[in-house]
Design a protein around this motif. Structure first.
Motif, PDB file in Angstrom:
ATOM      1  N   LEU A  55       0.833  -1.161  -0.043  1.00 43.91           N
ATOM      2  CA  LEU A  55       0.096  -0.043   0.232  1.00 43.91           C
ATOM      3  C   LEU A  55       0.761   1.060  -0.022  1.00 43.91           C
ATOM      4  CD1 LEU A  55      -2.680  -1.139   2.607  1.00 43.91           C
ATOM      5  CD2 LEU A  55      -2.925  -1.060   0.214  1.00 43.91           C
ATOM      6  N   PHE A  56       2.020   1.238  -0.802  1.00 45.79           N
ATOM      7  CA  PHE A  56       2.902   2.441  -1.070  1.00 45.79           C
ATOM      8  C   PHE A  56       1.898   3.571  -1.082  1.00 45.79           C
ATOM      9  CE2 PHE A  56       6.630   4.590  -1.748  1.00 45.79           C
ATOM     10  CZ  PHE A  56       6.401   5.660  -2.875  1.00 45.79           C
ATOM     11  N   SER A  57       0.733   3.730  -2.146  1.00 38.97           N
ATOM     12  CA  SER A  57       0.525   4.655  -2.458  1.00 38.97           C
ATOM     13  C   SER A  57      -0.435   5.501  -1.519  1.00 38.97           C
ATOM     14  CB  SER A  57      -0.633   4.451  -3.587  1.00 38.97           C
ATOM     15  OG  SER A  57      -1.640   3.395  -3.092  1.00 38.97           O
ATOM     16  N   ILE A  58      -0.577   5.128  -0.162  1.00 43.83           N
ATOM     17  CA  ILE A  58      -1.305   5.827   0.703  1.00 43.83           C
ATOM     18  C   ILE A  58      -0.645   6.664   1.509  1.00 43.83           C
ATOM     19  CG2 ILE A  58      -3.155   4.053   0.509  1.00 43.83           C
ATOM     20  CD1 ILE A  58      -2.427   3.168   3.283  1.00 43.83           C
ATOM     21  N   TYR A  59       0.739   6.222   1.611  1.00 45.65           N
ATOM     22  CA  TYR A  59       1.827   6.923   2.497  1.00 45.65           C
ATOM     23  C   TYR A  59       2.145   8.253   2.000  1.00 45.65           C
ATOM     24  CZ  TYR A  59       0.852   2.723   5.105  1.00 45.65           C
ATOM     25  OH  TYR A  59       0.338   1.497   5.558  1.00 45.65           O
ATOM     26  N   THR A  60       2.510   9.315   2.915  1.00 48.54           N
ATOM     27  CA  THR A  60       3.016  10.576   2.577  1.00 48.54           C
ATOM     28  C   THR A  60       4.660  10.052   2.646  1.00 48.54           C
ATOM     29  OG1 THR A  60       1.439  12.014   3.530  1.00 48.54           O
ATOM     30  CG2 THR A  60       3.637  12.623   3.487  1.00 48.54           C
ATOM     31  N   MET A  61       5.111  10.600   1.642  1.00 48.45           N
ATOM     32  CA  MET A  61       6.583  10.525   1.261  1.00 48.45           C
ATOM     33  C   MET A  61       7.355  11.799   1.673  1.00 48.45           C
ATOM     34  SD  MET A  61       7.068   7.011   1.135  1.00 48.45           S
ATOM     35  CE  MET A  61       8.661   6.948   0.571  1.00 48.45           C
ATOM     36  N   ARG A  62       8.636  11.827   2.102  1.00 47.23           N
ATOM     37  CA  ARG A  62       9.320  12.945   2.323  1.00 47.23           C
ATOM     38  C   ARG A  62      10.918  12.638   1.879  1.00 47.23           C
ATOM     39  NH1 ARG A  62       7.093  14.142   8.148  1.00 47.23           N
ATOM     40  NH2 ARG A  62       4.925  15.164   7.664  1.00 47.23           N
ATOM     41  N   TRP A  63      11.488  13.907   1.461  1.00 48.48           N
ATOM     42  CA  TRP A  63      12.884  14.036   1.280  1.00 48.48           C
ATOM     43  C   TRP A  63      13.344  14.856   2.556  1.00 48.48           C
ATOM     44  CZ3 TRP A  63      15.821  10.824  -1.645  1.00 48.48           C
ATOM     45  CH2 TRP A  63      15.201  10.104  -2.691  1.00 48.48           C
ATOM     46  N   TYR A  64      14.339  14.512   3.072  1.00 58.65           N
ATOM     47  CA  TYR A  64      15.185  15.163   4.114  1.00 58.65           C
ATOM     48  C   TYR A  64      16.527  15.301   3.560  1.00 58.65           C
ATOM     49  CZ  TYR A  64      11.312  14.877   7.640  1.00 58.65           C
ATOM     50  OH  TYR A  64      10.263  14.868   8.281  1.00 58.65           O
ATOM     51  N   ARG A  65      17.306  16.400   4.210  1.00 59.77           N
ATOM     52  CA  ARG A  65      18.696  16.573   3.918  1.00 59.77           C
ATOM     53  C   ARG A  65      19.324  16.744   5.268  1.00 59.77           C
ATOM     54  NH1 ARG A  65      19.024  21.891  -0.185  1.00 59.77           N
ATOM     55  NH2 ARG A  65      18.474  23.555   1.279  1.00 59.77           N
ATOM     56  N   GLN A  66      20.703  16.489   5.334  1.00 62.46           N
ATOM     57  CA  GLN A  66      21.653  16.838   6.622  1.00 62.46           C
ATOM     58  C   GLN A  66      22.882  17.354   6.022  1.00 62.46           C
ATOM     59  OE1 GLN A  66      21.625  14.227   9.964  1.00 62.46           O
ATOM     60  NE2 GLN A  66      22.214  15.917  11.266  1.00 62.46           N
ATOM     61  N   PHE A  78      13.456  22.530  -6.971  1.00 56.79           N
ATOM     62  CA  PHE A  78      13.234  21.178  -6.769  1.00 56.79           C
ATOM     63  C   PHE A  78      11.838  20.650  -7.118  1.00 56.79           C
ATOM     64  CE2 PHE A  78      16.888  20.224  -3.258  1.00 56.79           C
ATOM     65  CZ  PHE A  78      17.646  21.155  -4.166  1.00 56.79           C
ATOM     66  N   THR A  79      11.596  19.451  -7.628  1.00 53.41           N
ATOM     67  CA  THR A  79      10.360  18.729  -7.769  1.00 53.41           C
ATOM     68  C   THR A  79      10.315  17.225  -7.237  1.00 53.41           C
ATOM     69  OG1 THR A  79      10.006  20.036  -9.848  1.00 53.41           O
ATOM     70  CG2 THR A  79       8.553  18.286  -9.355  1.00 53.41           C
ATOM     71  N   ILE A  80       9.423  17.042  -6.289  1.00 51.88           N
ATOM     72  CA  ILE A  80       9.220  15.711  -5.640  1.00 51.88           C
ATOM     73  C   ILE A  80       7.830  15.052  -6.525  1.00 51.88           C
ATOM     74  CG2 ILE A  80       7.533  16.546  -3.881  1.00 51.88           C
ATOM     75  CD1 ILE A  80       8.670  14.444  -2.019  1.00 51.88           C
ATOM     76  N   SER A  81       8.119  13.831  -6.706  1.00 51.44           N
ATOM     77  CA  SER A  81       7.129  13.093  -7.505  1.00 51.44           C
ATOM     78  C   SER A  81       7.194  11.698  -7.092  1.00 51.44           C
ATOM     79  CB  SER A  81       7.263  13.230  -9.044  1.00 51.44           C
ATOM     80  OG  SER A  81       8.565  12.673  -9.329  1.00 51.44           O
ATOM     81  N   ILE A 105       5.434  14.738  -0.263  1.00 53.89           N
ATOM     82  CA  ILE A 105       4.201  14.335  -1.146  1.00 53.89           C
ATOM     83  C   ILE A 105       3.262  13.268  -0.485  1.00 53.89           C
ATOM     84  CG2 ILE A 105       5.681  12.385  -2.393  1.00 53.89           C
ATOM     85  CD1 ILE A 105       4.076  13.345  -5.191  1.00 53.89           C
ATOM     86  N   THR A 106       1.935  13.662  -0.540  1.00 51.05           N
ATOM     87  CA  THR A 106       0.912  12.881   0.141  1.00 51.05           C
ATOM     88  C   THR A 106       0.472  11.743  -0.878  1.00 51.05           C
ATOM     89  OG1 THR A 106      -0.779  13.873  -0.941  1.00 51.05           O
ATOM     90  CG2 THR A 106      -0.117  14.841   1.333  1.00 51.05           C
ATOM     91  N   GLY A 107      -0.074  10.718  -0.621  1.00 45.12           N
ATOM     92  CA  GLY A 107      -0.680   9.681  -1.387  1.00 45.12           C
ATOM     93  C   GLY A 107      -1.620  10.261  -2.452  1.00 45.12           C
ATOM     94  N   GLU A 108      -2.094  11.322  -2.393  1.00 39.65           N
ATOM     95  CA  GLU A 108      -3.049  11.928  -3.438  1.00 39.65           C
ATOM     96  C   GLU A 108      -2.102  12.699  -4.324  1.00 39.65           C
ATOM     97  OE1 GLU A 108      -3.591  12.184  -0.109  1.00 39.65           O
ATOM     98  OE2 GLU A 108      -5.183  10.802  -0.115  1.00 39.65           O
ATOM     99  N   GLY A 109      -0.775  13.220  -4.059  1.00 40.31           N
ATOM    100  CA  GLY A 109       0.003  14.019  -4.971  1.00 40.31           C
ATOM    101  C   GLY A 109       0.097  15.356  -4.391  1.00 40.31           C
ATOM    102  N   GLY A 110      -0.267  15.754  -3.513  1.00 35.10           N
ATOM    103  CA  GLY A 110      -0.268  17.153  -2.718  1.00 35.10           C
ATOM    104  C   GLY A 110       1.480  17.435  -2.256  1.00 35.10           C
ATOM    105  N   THR A 111       1.794  18.313  -2.781  1.00 41.27           N
ATOM    106  CA  THR A 111       3.236  18.400  -2.427  1.00 41.27           C
ATOM    107  C   THR A 111       3.537  19.726  -1.454  1.00 41.27           C
ATOM    108  OG1 THR A 111       3.689  19.844  -4.551  1.00 41.27           O
ATOM    109  CG2 THR A 111       4.131  17.495  -4.649  1.00 41.27           C
ATOM    110  N   ASP A 112       4.627  19.606  -0.949  1.00 40.22           N
ATOM    111  CA  ASP A 112       4.925  21.033  -0.127  1.00 40.22           C
ATOM    112  C   ASP A 112       6.592  20.849  -0.163  1.00 40.22           C
ATOM    113  OD1 ASP A 112       4.643  22.286   3.288  1.00 40.22           O
ATOM    114  OD2 ASP A 112       4.734  23.126   1.222  1.00 40.22           O
ATOM    115  N   TYR A 113       7.029  22.378  -0.134  1.00 39.43           N
ATOM    116  CA  TYR A 113       8.715  22.181  -0.275  1.00 39.43           C
ATOM    117  C   TYR A 113       9.407  23.368   0.718  1.00 39.43           C
ATOM    118  CZ  TYR A 113       7.958  20.402  -4.834  1.00 39.43           C
ATOM    119  OH  TYR A 113       7.401  19.334  -5.850  1.00 39.43           O
ATOM    120  N   LEU A 114      10.603  23.051   1.262  1.00 40.65           N
ATOM    121  CA  LEU A 114      11.469  23.922   1.671  1.00 40.65           C
ATOM    122  C   LEU A 114      11.330  25.296   1.080  1.00 40.65           C
ATOM    123  CD1 LEU A 114      13.264  24.499   4.384  1.00 40.65           C
ATOM    124  CD2 LEU A 114      15.121  23.612   2.574  1.00 40.65           C
TER     125      LEU A 114
END
Length: 114
Positions: A28-39, A67-70, A51-60
């Motif tokens: 069920l990967f599609s239902i989970y919010t995924m993120r990129w972090y950096r350090q 940058f584009t998350i997908s 990026i949410t499961g529905e494709g909603g995005t947010d950025y620093l």
């Protein structure tokens, strides 16, 4: 335990581009919010993009417009397209899944330098 594996990091000149990828082993990967972090060295880990499961995005703020998350839910893949890279983008980039207590990948190094 979710396994996340990042790839695509490397050395790039300022103004260049890289595409990071992250593969996830979870149902069920599609239902989970995924993120990129950096350090970056000496800095705290910071959230770069989400990026949410529905494709909603947010950025620093500092990466907006560059940058584009997908995601590809069929392949269970997360991506981060990074354009017009700057030296301040140098960091280890981590993939993260918001499932349960959360899981992290091992990270991939991005170095922006001339």
């Amino acid at each position: 335990q979710v396994q996340l594996v990042e790839s695509g990091g490397g050395l790039v000149q300022p103004g260049g581009s890289l595409r990071l990828s992250c593969t996830a082993s979870t149902f069920l990967f599609s239902i989970y919010t995924m993120r990129w972090y950096r350090q970056a060295p000496g800095n705290q880990r910071e959230l770069v993009a989400s990026i949410t499961g529905e494709g909603g995005t947010d950025y620093l703020d500092s990466v907006k417009g560059r940058f584009t998350i997908s995601r590809d839910n069929g392949k269970k893949m997360l991506y981060l397209q990074m354009n017009n890279l700057k030296p301040d983008d140098t960091a280890v980039y981590y993939c993260y899944i918001l499932k349960g207590v959360g899981s992290w990948g091992q990270g991939t190094q991005v170095t922006v330098s001339s």
